[in-house]
Scaffold this motif. Structure first.
Motif, PDB file in Angstrom:
ATOM      1  N   UNK A  26      -3.634 -57.220  93.985  1.00  0.00           N
ATOM      2  CA  UNK A  26      -3.372 -56.026  93.187  1.00  0.00           C
ATOM      3  C   UNK A  26      -2.148 -55.309  93.736  1.00  0.00           C
ATOM      4  N   UNK A  27      -1.437 -54.667  92.833  1.00  0.00           N
ATOM      5  CA  UNK A  27      -0.219 -53.956  93.192  1.00  0.00           C
ATOM      6  C   UNK A  27      -0.506 -52.489  93.453  1.00  0.00           C
ATOM      7  N   UNK A  28       0.421 -51.837  94.125  1.00  0.00           N
ATOM      8  CA  UNK A  28       0.273 -50.409  94.388  1.00  0.00           C
ATOM      9  C   UNK A  28       0.195 -49.655  93.067  1.00  0.00           C
ATOM     10  N   UNK A  29      -0.740 -48.702  93.000  1.00  0.00           N
ATOM     11  CA  UNK A  29      -0.909 -47.883  91.810  1.00  0.00           C
ATOM     12  C   UNK A  29      -1.831 -48.455  90.760  1.00  0.00           C
ATOM     13  N   UNK A  30      -2.336 -49.662  90.978  1.00  0.00           N
ATOM     14  CA  UNK A  30      -3.233 -50.279  89.997  1.00  0.00           C
ATOM     15  C   UNK A  30      -4.686 -49.871  90.228  1.00  0.00           C
ATOM     16  N   UNK A  31      -5.460 -49.928  89.156  1.00  0.00           N
ATOM     17  CA  UNK A  31      -6.911 -49.778  89.229  1.00  0.00           C
ATOM     18  C   UNK A  31      -7.546 -51.084  88.797  1.00  0.00           C
ATOM     19  N   UNK A  32      -8.352 -51.655  89.664  1.00  0.00           N
ATOM     20  CA  UNK A  32      -9.082 -52.880  89.364  1.00  0.00           C
ATOM     21  C   UNK A  32     -10.563 -52.545  89.290  1.00  0.00           C
TER      22      UNK A  32
END
Length: 260
Positions: A26-32
């Motif tokens: 996951x990348x910075x700023x993402x919500x999983x």
């Protein structure tokens, strides 16, 4: 480069394999959002990522720094485990607040303990204490509890306690914030206030992993959804695919239980 990289993560308890090779990025700023049946490995995954459990195999990296690699047979020291945990915040199902501390005390406790490890603590303890208190107050205001600073957990509703827990998890400025079914212990009328705080964090681009059974919430805030079943990621993708048009029959079977 992805902020969080998880490769072939495995975990066994007494010979029972609970995680069987979980990989995602996951990348910075993402919500999983992570969904799936009970016993499928969701909570175990979060506990391994937060080093409350030590994985049996695989690799975990944050910002390109390897925190755990099963190929390193030396293992992790207690100090390394504590350092690794600083990358992550965890909000539990059942709040886990310290009953002897106020809301402000709960939020400021970990930063105060961490400050004592600083070489300049003796010279700057008053200044550091004031900075920590000011930030803790700001965090409680951010979750809508600026008027509850001196309330003890027993004086707060379940939703308010969970919002204190969110502020506490943010207090050490983690790289990634984990939520383990943050509304499962709440009455339905209190669920909305907690989900609203998480929505605000998502809008502010806080990097988050949310284990949830709130499918409409997952659809609204997630950049990616992972469906975990039997210790593996059975399906992953954007919410419009996984939640509305899943490719796997097992995912479709699971989601039928949430259809009205």
């Amino acid at each position: 480069m992805a902020l969080l990289q998880v490769q072939e993560l495995r975990k066994s308890f007494d010979g029972l394999q609970v995680l069987k090779g979980v990989s995602f990025e996951m990348n910075q700023g993402e919500t999983v959002s992570i969904i799936g049946p009970s016993g499928g490995g969701k909570t175990t995954l979060l506990r391994c990522l937060n080093f409350l459990e030590i994985p049996s195999g695989g690799r975990i990296a944050v910002g390109g720094e390897t925190l755990f690699d099963a190929e390193n047979r030396r293992g992790l020291t207690e100090k390394e485990i504590r350092q690794n945990r600083l990358h992550f915040g965890l909000v539990f199902q059942s709040f886990n607040l310290f009953p002897q501390y106020t809301a402000l005390g709960n939020v400021s406790l970990a930063p105060r303990l961490r400050a004592k490890e600083r070489p300049d603590y003796k010279a700057r303890h008053k200044e550091l204490g004031e900075e920590i208190e000011a930030r803790s107050v700001d965090l409680l205001k951010r979750v809508g509890l600026g008027d509850k600073l001196n309330y003890y957990p027993h004086q707060l509703s379940g939703g308010q306690q969970q919002r204190v827990a969110i502020a506490r998890a943010l207090a050490l400025t983690p790289d990634v914030l984990f939520f383990d079914e943050p509304t499962s212990a709440l009455d339905p009328e209190l669920t909305g206030e907690v989900l609203n705080v998480i929505r605000q964090l998502a809008a502010a681009k806080m990097t988050m992993v949310v284990v949830t059974h709130e499918m409409s919430f997952a659809a609204a805030v997630s950049d990616k959804v992972l469906f975990i079943d039997g210790g593996v990621i059975a399906e992953e993708g954007p919410p419009e695919q996984v939640l509305r048009n899943p490719l796997e029959e097992r995912t479709r079977q699971f989601l039928r239980g949430y259809e009205k």
